[in-house]
Write an enzyme that holds these catalytic residues in place. Structure first.
Site, mmCIF file in Angstrom:
data_model
loop_
_atom_site.group_PDB
_atom_site.id
_atom_site.type_symbol
_atom_site.label_atom_id
_atom_site.label_comp_id
_atom_site.label_asym_id
_atom_site.label_seq_id
_atom_site.Cartn_x
_atom_site.Cartn_y
_atom_site.Cartn_z
ATOM 1 N N THR A 31 -10.718 51.771 -49.757
ATOM 2 C CA THR A 31 -9.652 52.758 -49.516
ATOM 3 C C THR A 31 -10.080 53.730 -48.424
ATOM 4 O O THR A 31 -9.274 54.157 -47.591
ATOM 5 C CB THR A 31 -9.307 53.514 -50.821
ATOM 6 O OG1 THR A 31 -9.015 52.558 -51.845
ATOM 7 C CG2 THR A 31 -8.093 54.410 -50.641
ATOM 8 N N ASP A 213 -3.634 45.977 -48.394
ATOM 9 C CA ASP A 213 -4.693 46.130 -49.399
ATOM 10 C C ASP A 213 -4.590 45.003 -50.433
ATOM 11 O O ASP A 213 -3.517 44.435 -50.638
ATOM 12 C CB ASP A 213 -4.519 47.496 -50.072
ATOM 13 C CG ASP A 213 -5.719 47.887 -50.918
ATOM 14 O OD1 ASP A 213 -6.794 47.285 -50.749
ATOM 15 O OD2 ASP A 213 -5.580 48.803 -51.748
ATOM 16 N N GLU A 214 -5.707 44.710 -51.106
ATOM 17 C CA GLU A 214 -5.742 43.711 -52.196
ATOM 18 C C GLU A 214 -5.104 42.391 -51.753
ATOM 19 O O GLU A 214 -4.260 41.818 -52.451
ATOM 20 C CB GLU A 214 -5.028 44.241 -53.457
ATOM 21 C CG GLU A 214 -5.558 45.570 -53.978
ATOM 22 C CD GLU A 214 -6.890 45.456 -54.706
ATOM 23 O OE1 GLU A 214 -7.546 44.407 -54.597
ATOM 24 O OE2 GLU A 214 -7.280 46.430 -55.364
ATOM 25 N N GLN A 244 -12.495 39.006 -56.709
ATOM 26 C CA GLN A 244 -11.674 39.774 -57.656
ATOM 27 C C GLN A 244 -10.240 39.243 -57.733
ATOM 28 O O GLN A 244 -9.325 39.974 -58.106
ATOM 29 C CB GLN A 244 -11.666 41.261 -57.262
ATOM 30 C CG GLN A 244 -13.036 41.914 -57.386
ATOM 31 C CD GLN A 244 -12.969 43.413 -57.199
ATOM 32 O OE1 GLN A 244 -12.515 44.152 -58.067
ATOM 33 N NE2 GLN A 244 -13.431 43.877 -56.051
ATOM 34 N N ARG A 594 -16.963 47.260 -63.196
ATOM 35 C CA ARG A 594 -16.333 48.552 -63.522
ATOM 36 C C ARG A 594 -17.418 49.565 -63.912
ATOM 37 O O ARG A 594 -17.176 50.767 -63.891
ATOM 38 C CB ARG A 594 -15.363 48.439 -64.717
ATOM 39 C CG ARG A 594 -14.155 47.535 -64.580
ATOM 40 C CD ARG A 594 -13.393 47.681 -63.315
ATOM 41 N NE ARG A 594 -13.859 46.751 -62.305
ATOM 42 C CZ ARG A 594 -13.683 46.900 -61.001
ATOM 43 N NH1 ARG A 594 -13.057 47.944 -60.537
ATOM 44 N NH2 ARG A 594 -14.142 46.013 -60.135
#
Length: 665
Positions: A31, A213-214, A244, A594
């Site tokens: 980000t 993004d992603e 991911q 995480r």
């Protein structure tokens, strides 16, 4: 401007010589790269902010990005910047170009509960699973550009043919209502750009640089939309992580990341491998595990946060014992290290696994939140009531009109609404406005027209008083007039109806109290509800343990993480084929990454299914981790508890006493 970035992040933020793929490992500051690149494009490269679009997947991510860009650029030159989800961007394109596709600019957007209602009527079925399967099937068809006609052609059996027929009727119904569903917000812009090159050129000139993004989560439809917008200029930065990619079940295709190389031979690839989140030991375990997957892009995460605690693997006797021991360890750790409850997360593969943990947390009076739970404002009964309030506030709100006029049912069905919708579409007006035109009376049977007028006149009467009369008085009158409580008990089993009516009473009570305290009219309160809906989740997070599925935890981070239920048939999910196993491995990888400082993974030796006990096998993923970095509690094979419940409570009591002891200078 880019001096705060590391050298690789700086390279990604400043590269403008062609299409760029940024392979951003977990916690590597993606980000930060996107927001700095936006500021760099505007302040150093002469781009106008309104010619840049940053596209992401969730409102939360878009809001965070918008705030960060605002802070970086301090409001200057940021006017007109597009930071939005794919669906918001699609909606804006369709609003501007609606006429080219035969829609009015104020077309309605139906959410899943709206299209559930349509499919329920079309199938004439009360079978929830059947309707859910149909929703998924239609969504997949739209993402893959399969029209109702093509769906009928490729149908291999009677069930598939029936689904294709319902798909066709569903599309006709949406069209008649001048409505689109969520999938259409991306599907239709692609159709628009393919059929109307002049519209595509307009948007290519409007959005001259794209940041996506992603990227690993894009489906075929989203991939085509970004390709069309990028055009031959190919001025874009795609940010993603193939490790991911965990959303294949909802149409995402990891191939989109790999296909970039084929589609753009001059593609530059930059890898972000420095992790700013986790200790090195957690990353070593994650790297080692994910290397068992087939790779197109090699990547190795590293951190300068120090080696960190060993990753603990805990074998529990059964599911109750697993919940008990995890909660005890969590509480002991919290008291020992004086942390907050919000520092802890319990992650699992499937929602049903959370029940035992919720019971234990409640028993120990530990505050917790469950991610992905249904918001109060998303409950069907609350949406029913708010549809009336929305319509009173804005009679052009077509989805609110459709929901209100059909709940409770009042003799107006799909056929009537389709005729009204078709007429409103040709006149480019709302359904409510169309109801009062003379030609509509001629098109409808007298009984249906009478019911329609009764409803519309009632809304008009309330509307006239909505700014003047006390809010509480109007709300009571509304509930009495629509006879909602009776309808609930007529259409639901009594316990369910009671629970739903209690929610309605709580909601109305809250509205009355708030309206009185803030001295607000009914209209002002409707706007307050809309804002709460949009801003929900933006309040400060409570100090509570997070319970979440691994899917919902993506993008989050916690100092201390417990991954539970690491067993064959759970994680990896049962019946996974080779491709499925790779996705399950990525899911475990997401869970591991995480964690910032400590990680415990647990499994059970047996689980209760109904009245029977079933033996469990530890997940194969545990054996794929580097054994030198793991510490097994009480031996791997037999579930020997390192802390019994009594010992845990005893330790907690000693810790509490120690913390409460006065400090002697």
């Amino acid at each position: 401007m880019l001096s705060k970035l590391n050298s690789v992040q700086r390279e990604a933020a400043s590269y403008l010589d062609g299409p760029l793929l940024v392979l951003a490992g977990a916690g590597s500051g993606k980000t930060r790269v996107i927001t700095h690149k936006i500021a760099y494009l505007v302040e150093q490269c002469g781009y106008e902010a309104r010619n840049i679009a940053a596209i992401t997947f969730t409102n939360k991510a878009a809001n965070e990005m918008r705030e960060r860009v605002g802070t970086l650029m301090q409001g200057k030159n940021a006017k007109g910047l597009v930071v939005s989800t794919f669906h918001s961007l699609g909606m804006n394109i369709l609003r501007k170009e609606a006429a080219l596709l035969g829609y009015k600019p104020q077309f309605s957007i139906f959410d899943s509960s709206d299209n559930w209602k349509i499919l329920g009527e079309l199938t004439n079925s009360g079978d929830k699973q059947e309707i859910r399967d149909l929703q998924t099937q239609i969504s997949n068809w739209k993402s893959a550009f399969v029209s109702p006609e093509k769906a009928a052609q490729i149908a291999e059996n009677e069930e598939a043919k029936a689904h294709a027929r319902i798909y066709s009727r569903y599309q006709e119904t949406l069209r008649a209502y001048q409505a689109v569903d969520f999938d259409d917000l991306i599907h239709l812009p692609v159709v628009l750009f393919n059929e109307h090159p002049e519209a595509l050129l307009r948007w290519q000139n409007r959005l001259r640089y794209l940041l996506i993004d992603e990227y690993q989560d894009t489906n075929d439809c989203q991939y085509q939309l970004t390709r069309l917008l990028a055009g031959s200029r190919a001025a874009f930065t795609a940010v993603g992580d193939d490790d991911q990619a965990i959303y294949a079940w909802r149409g995402a295709s990891i191939e989109n990341l790999h296909n970039l190389r084929n589609d753009y031979p001059s593609l530059r690839v930059v890898k972000l491998e420095q992790n700013y989140r986790s200790s090195q030991r957690i990353l070593t375990v994650a790297n080692h595990l994910i290397n068992h997957n087939t790779k197109v892009f090699e990547k190795n995460l590293w951190s300068d946060h120090g080696i960190g605690d060993p990753v603990r693997i805990y074998a529990a006797r059964d599911d109750e014992h697993e919940a008990e021991s995890v909660v005890m360890k969590l509480m002991a750790h919290k008291f020992e290290h004086r942390t907050r409850f919000a520092d802890y997360a319990i992650l699992y593969r499937s929602n049903y696994l959370s029940r035992a943990f919720e019971e234990q947390l409640r028993a120990q009076r530990v505050p917790y939140i469950v991610s992905g739970g249904t918001s109060f404002f998303d409950k069907a009964e609350i949406k029913d009531i708010t549809s009336y309030l929305r319509l009173i506030a804005n009679s052009d709100d077509d989805p609110a009109f459709i929901r209100a006029i059909t709940t409770p049912k009042r003799g107006i069905g799909n056929a009537t609404l389709e005729k009204l919708g078709s007429y409103a579409g040709t006149r480019q007006i709302s359904l409510f406005e169309a109801a009062f035109e003379a030609q509509v009376e001629q098109q409808l049977p007298p009984r249906q027209y009478e019911e329609l007028m009764l409803f519309c006149n009632f809304i008009n009467r309330i509307q006239e008083r909505a700014d003047k009369d006390p809010c509480g008085e109007l709300l009571d009158e509304l509930l009495r007039a629509i006879n909602y409580e009776t309808w609930l008990y007529d259409s639901h089993e009594s316990r369910q109806a009671e629970s739903k009516w209690k929610n309605v009473e709580d909601f109305i009570g809250w509205l009355k109290r708030k309206a009185e305290a803030d001295e607000k009219s009914l209209i002002a309160m409707v706007q307050t509800i809309a804002l709460i809906n949009m801003l929900e989740g933006k309040d400060q997070e409570p100090d509570a343990v997070s319970l979440s599925t691994l899917h919902a935890a993506k993008g989050l981070e916690f100092p201390h993480v417990f991954i539970i239920g690491a067993e064959e048939d759970i994680l990896p999910f049962r019946d996974s084929d080779e491709k499925g196993i790779e996705e399950e491995r990525r899911l475990m990888y997401v869970g591991i990454t995480r964690a910032e400082r400590s990680l415990q993974i647990s499994y059970c030796n047996r689980r209760k299914r109904g009245k029977d006990w079933l033996a469990c096998e530890p997940s194969r993923f545990l054996e794929e981790m580097p054994q030198s970095e793991l510490v097994y509690a009480g031996g791997h094979a037999e579930a020997v508890a390192t802390v019994t419940k009594d010992e845990g409570m005893d330790k907690l009591a000693r810790l509490k006493a120690m913390l409460n002891k006065p400090i002697v200078e």
